[in-house]
Enzyme design. Structure first.
Site, PDB file in Angstrom:
ATOM      1  N   HIS A 146      -2.639  -9.872   8.176  1.00  0.00           N
ATOM      2  CA  HIS A 146      -1.554 -11.476   7.707  1.00  0.00           C
ATOM      3  C   HIS A 146      -1.806 -13.044   7.861  1.00  0.00           C
ATOM      4  O   HIS A 146      -1.559 -12.728   9.317  1.00  0.00           O
ATOM      5  CB  HIS A 146      -0.435 -10.920   7.676  1.00  0.00           C
ATOM      6  CG  HIS A 146      -0.045 -11.081   8.626  1.00  0.00           C
ATOM      7  ND1 HIS A 146       0.063  -9.291   9.076  1.00  0.00           N
ATOM      8  CD2 HIS A 146       0.786 -10.597   9.527  1.00  0.00           C
ATOM      9  CE1 HIS A 146       0.522  -9.158  10.138  1.00  0.00           C
ATOM     10  NE2 HIS A 146       1.031 -10.060  10.911  1.00  0.00           N
ATOM     11  N   THR A 168       1.632  -6.791  14.800  1.00  0.00           N
ATOM     12  CA  THR A 168       2.579  -5.424  14.411  1.00  0.00           C
ATOM     13  C   THR A 168       2.381  -4.780  13.260  1.00  0.00           C
ATOM     14  O   THR A 168       2.607  -3.469  13.626  1.00  0.00           O
ATOM     15  CB  THR A 168       4.282  -5.917  14.642  1.00  0.00           C
ATOM     16  OG1 THR A 168       5.283  -6.705  14.361  1.00  0.00           O
ATOM     17  CG2 THR A 168       4.733  -6.728  16.495  1.00  0.00           C
ATOM     18  N   HIS A 209      -6.368  -4.322   1.440  1.00  0.00           N
ATOM     19  CA  HIS A 209      -6.154  -3.982   2.994  1.00  0.00           C
ATOM     20  C   HIS A 209      -6.835  -3.602   3.872  1.00  0.00           C
ATOM     21  O   HIS A 209      -8.178  -3.262   4.438  1.00  0.00           O
ATOM     22  CB  HIS A 209      -5.761  -2.508   3.125  1.00  0.00           C
ATOM     23  CG  HIS A 209      -4.617  -1.580   4.866  1.00  0.00           C
ATOM     24  ND1 HIS A 209      -3.625  -1.772   4.795  1.00  0.00           N
ATOM     25  CD2 HIS A 209      -5.920  -1.118   5.954  1.00  0.00           C
ATOM     26  CE1 HIS A 209      -3.438  -1.784   6.153  1.00  0.00           C
ATOM     27  NE2 HIS A 209      -4.605  -1.227   6.223  1.00  0.00           N
ATOM     28  N   HIS A 233      -2.224  -5.234   9.083  1.00  0.00           N
ATOM     29  CA  HIS A 233      -2.478  -5.511   7.845  1.00  0.00           C
ATOM     30  C   HIS A 233      -2.533  -7.049   7.823  1.00  0.00           C
ATOM     31  O   HIS A 233      -1.702  -7.438   8.201  1.00  0.00           O
ATOM     32  CB  HIS A 233      -1.548  -4.886   6.040  1.00  0.00           C
ATOM     33  CG  HIS A 233      -1.435  -5.405   5.425  1.00  0.00           C
ATOM     34  ND1 HIS A 233      -2.394  -4.746   3.628  1.00  0.00           N
ATOM     35  CD2 HIS A 233      -2.090  -6.673   5.054  1.00  0.00           C
ATOM     36  CE1 HIS A 233      -2.446  -5.305   2.775  1.00  0.00           C
ATOM     37  NE2 HIS A 233      -3.187  -6.335   3.099  1.00  0.00           N
ATOM     38  N   HIS A 246       0.703 -16.063   9.549  1.00  0.00           N
ATOM     39  CA  HIS A 246       2.630 -16.498   9.633  1.00  0.00           C
ATOM     40  C   HIS A 246       1.941 -18.241   8.816  1.00  0.00           C
ATOM     41  O   HIS A 246       1.136 -18.996   9.976  1.00  0.00           O
ATOM     42  CB  HIS A 246       2.285 -17.156  10.648  1.00  0.00           C
ATOM     43  CG  HIS A 246       3.247 -15.068  11.604  1.00  0.00           C
ATOM     44  ND1 HIS A 246       4.053 -14.557  11.126  1.00  0.00           N
ATOM     45  CD2 HIS A 246       2.091 -14.264  11.619  1.00  0.00           C
ATOM     46  CE1 HIS A 246       3.906 -13.582  11.518  1.00  0.00           C
ATOM     47  NE2 HIS A 246       3.034 -13.647  11.956  1.00  0.00           N
TER      48      HIS A 246
HETATM   49  P1  AMP Z   1       3.040 -10.014  13.533  1.00  0.00           P
HETATM   50  O1  AMP Z   1       3.794 -10.170  14.296  1.00  0.00           O
HETATM   51  O2  AMP Z   1       1.395 -10.667  13.521  1.00  0.00           O
HETATM   52  O3  AMP Z   1       2.103  -8.374  13.379  1.00  0.00           O
HETATM   53  O4  AMP Z   1       3.698  -9.876  12.711  1.00  0.00           O
HETATM   54  C1  AMP Z   1       5.134  -9.342  11.437  1.00  0.00           C
HETATM   55  C2  AMP Z   1       5.790  -9.914  11.379  1.00  0.00           C
HETATM   56  O5  AMP Z   1       5.845  -9.247   9.476  1.00  0.00           O
HETATM   57  C3  AMP Z   1       6.347 -10.328  11.644  1.00  0.00           C
HETATM   58  O6  AMP Z   1       7.123 -11.659  11.618  1.00  0.00           O
HETATM   59  C4  AMP Z   1       7.326  -9.287  11.046  1.00  0.00           C
HETATM   60  O7  AMP Z   1       9.296  -9.793  11.378  1.00  0.00           O
HETATM   61  C5  AMP Z   1       7.081  -9.204   9.321  1.00  0.00           C
HETATM   62  N1  AMP Z   1       7.649  -8.040   9.159  1.00  0.00           N
HETATM   63  C6  AMP Z   1       7.894  -6.462   9.454  1.00  0.00           C
HETATM   64  N2  AMP Z   1       8.161  -6.687   8.378  1.00  0.00           N
HETATM   65  C7  AMP Z   1       8.609  -7.119   6.940  1.00  0.00           C
HETATM   66  C8  AMP Z   1       8.848  -6.740   5.653  1.00  0.00           C
HETATM   67  N3  AMP Z   1       9.345  -6.082   5.035  1.00  0.00           N
HETATM   68  N4  AMP Z   1       9.556  -8.004   5.063  1.00  0.00           N
HETATM   69  C9  AMP Z   1       9.148  -9.099   5.755  1.00  0.00           C
HETATM   70  N5  AMP Z   1       8.301  -9.295   7.020  1.00  0.00           N
HETATM   71  C10 AMP Z   1       8.354  -8.516   7.641  1.00  0.00           C
END
Ligand code: AMP
Length: 114
Positions: free
Chosen positions: A101, A96, A46, A99, A103
């Protein structure tokens, strides 16, 4: 972290469509895909965002992210056509989930940057 949704996915406390995992990263399908391929590559440690990367060990996770991204892109057959690896950082960056990540997005022609 207790209330972190991605930690819960890592710990298998909530379901996700896992594509790959090893000791450093987990890879699963984004819930709200913006392209035919939209996968999240998530370090298992984390860390809230890129601004929180500190130690060499932290940066090793990012190295692993890019290694795995290459493999997944090849498996998904988008390595030739091209793709994006996107890391949103902080509020203005559109992050959003707090943690870190990455894409992995592809399978169609992507336009614009913001
Ligand atoms: P970010 O806006 O870069 O923080 O991206 C967060 C991403 O996480 C978004 O594209 C969401 O659709 C995705 N997301 C949120 N919750 C989940 C989940 N439980 N499983 C898969 N994707 C998720």
């Amino acid at each position: 972290m207790n209330d972190c949704i991605f930690c819960k996915i890592i710990n298998k406390e909530i379901p996700s469509n896992i594509v790959f995992e090893n000791e450093k990263v987990i890879v699963f399908e984004d819930l709200a895909p913006v392209a035919p391929v939209h996968i999240l590559i998530v370090p298992k440690k984390h860390m809230a965002s890129a601004i929180d990367l500190e130690s060499e060990e932290d940066f090793d996770y990012i190295k692993e992210v890019y290694k795995v991204a290459k493999i997944i892109a090849q498996e998904k057959e988008i390595s030739g056509s091209g793709f994006r690896i996107v890391n949103n950082c902080g509020e203005d960056g559109g992050q959003t989930v707090k943690h870190i990540h990455f894409h992995l997005i592809g399978g169609r022609k992507l336009e614009g940057m913001a």
